[in-house]
Design an enzyme around this catalytic site. Sequence first.
Site, short mmCIF file in Angstrom:
data_model
loop_
_atom_site.label_atom_id
_atom_site.label_comp_id
_atom_site.label_asym_id
_atom_site.label_seq_id
_atom_site.Cartn_x
_atom_site.Cartn_y
_atom_site.Cartn_z
N LYS A 1 82.34 -9.57 71.07
CA LYS A 1 81.56 -10.80 71.18
C LYS A 1 80.70 -10.92 69.91
O LYS A 1 79.59 -10.40 69.83
CB LYS A 1 80.69 -10.78 72.44
N VAL A 2 81.27 -11.57 68.93
CA VAL A 2 80.62 -11.66 67.62
C VAL A 2 79.33 -12.48 67.73
O VAL A 2 79.31 -13.55 68.33
CB VAL A 2 81.58 -12.30 66.59
#
EC number: 6.5.1.2
Length: 563
Positions: free
Chosen positions: A125-126
């Site tokens: 989850k950047v």
Amino acid sequence: MRWITKFIGVLGLFSAMASASCPVWSSEQAQQEMAALKEKLGEWDQAYYQQGVSIVTDATYDGLLRQFNNWQRCFSPAEEPQQPGLFTQGKALHPVAHTGVKKLPDRAAVATWVKGKTDLWVQPKVDGVAVTLVYNQGQLVQLLSRGDGEKGQDWTTKAKMIPDIPKTLTGPLANSVLHGEIFWKRDNHVQKTMGSINARGKAAGAMMRKGDNALLNELGIFIWAWPDGPIQMNQKMNVLAQAGFPLTKTWSKSVNSIDEISKQRESWFTTPLPFVTDGVVVREGGEPAGKLWAPGQAGWVVAWKYPPLQQIAEVKSVQFTVGRTGKVSVVLNLHPLQIDDKQVKRVNIGSVRKWQALDIAAGDQVMVSLAGQGIPRFDEVVWRINPRNKPQPPSEKKTTTLSCLYFESWCSEQFIARLTWLSSPEILNINGVSVRSWQQLQQNLNLEHIFSWLAVTQEDLSKMSDTSVARIAHLWQQFLQARQQPFRQWLLAFGLPLPRTVLSIMPDSQWSHLVARDELSWQKLPGVGSIRAKKLVEFVNNPQIAALAAFLTQQGIRGFIDQ
């Protein structure tokens, strides 16, 4: 952007609020506190969403927004939860709505969601800014901020200055809509130890500021959705990689179970990555048609976030503790919170002077993290309430390095601290005797001074209430063993003001040798100057110290008996 952390996570927010306590405030005070915090949140929103400037960290903003909503639940339950302001100012319509991602709280919730599903993929989850890229006839024609999921701001001009975003595409992507994350590129970022470093704010600021385009060269793009693209995930990733979006393929892993998801999540949390992350995203390979996408309506994808390195806690009370030397320390008792795998209820902030400078009172909000070995650490005050009701600290005038060697009611805390110190492994090594143990011994046996336990008999110990036979036997055995400690350990137990390195090479083996020393004699030891020498002479000749030494002589302790 900030709003998405709340927009989809409303259930998690309500869950957090349900466990939070309500302040004991009058209606008037509650309205004043809420109005002040709402105004400040609005100022931060305006700076962030209009100027691209993060005045506070995401952890501070998110924590105070949760706190505001908790207060609102307590005092204005009919009102809707507060959402970050100004995020709907974008006017450009997304061709395909951004759904956002529902955040699941723990492994069990993820396992429940995974059950029965196939073709699952996990991605980091950047931590960046969500956007839509629109390509028409091979040209990048729009890049829009996520906004409220339906409308966003037009950042196309900025997008054309970011080298990592392809400006032209061919093949299946020539006419496409892509959803992704613009992020601040990092080298070898380890999330567990480095945290979020405000990466989201960096990316947002670069996209929103007028001028100052230097940071655009440091931005990357991670595509996490291709609405109405190929059905097969592998095919999507291959096409994206060939077109200039390689990160999707590199950082998408096929998984079949919660164990595999958990293992991959831990790996990305503890190993170097080229971007900052705040968790993992788990998705099904198949997706509905883009026309069915709507904000908050993504049943095919969830997020499992990492535990935050910092959290905001409410101060329940301010407590003062007195150490063995009489130094007063300040401890904040907190409403319990969970950081990583540790429940935090209190944090030490140091001296009274530091506490006074920080201006902390019960009801304030403070940022807390874990230092080395999981020790809770105070980071900063993030919100102060009014009025400022603070306790009066104890006077440090009475407490000195020579006070409380004998028990007096006014200094019981320092007396217990002295006993705890001398029983520690590095001093007399009285195993299994804690602060609570000494408190019980003092309450039951009325110890006169710090060595009175040497005169305690096994029969005396047996009179202690709520103490088992085995425990009494253990205490008795430990007290007997302590008698065999070397002379130097007893000097440490006294608190002799001499560094251990010097004590270890000091030739004296008898208390009488120390008493016979004058200031010049002490100064012959390495590292002992005139000031310390004077203190040492005063210490060994102090009447209370002399009386304690005489008691140790009576007890037959090595080094105190003339030989």
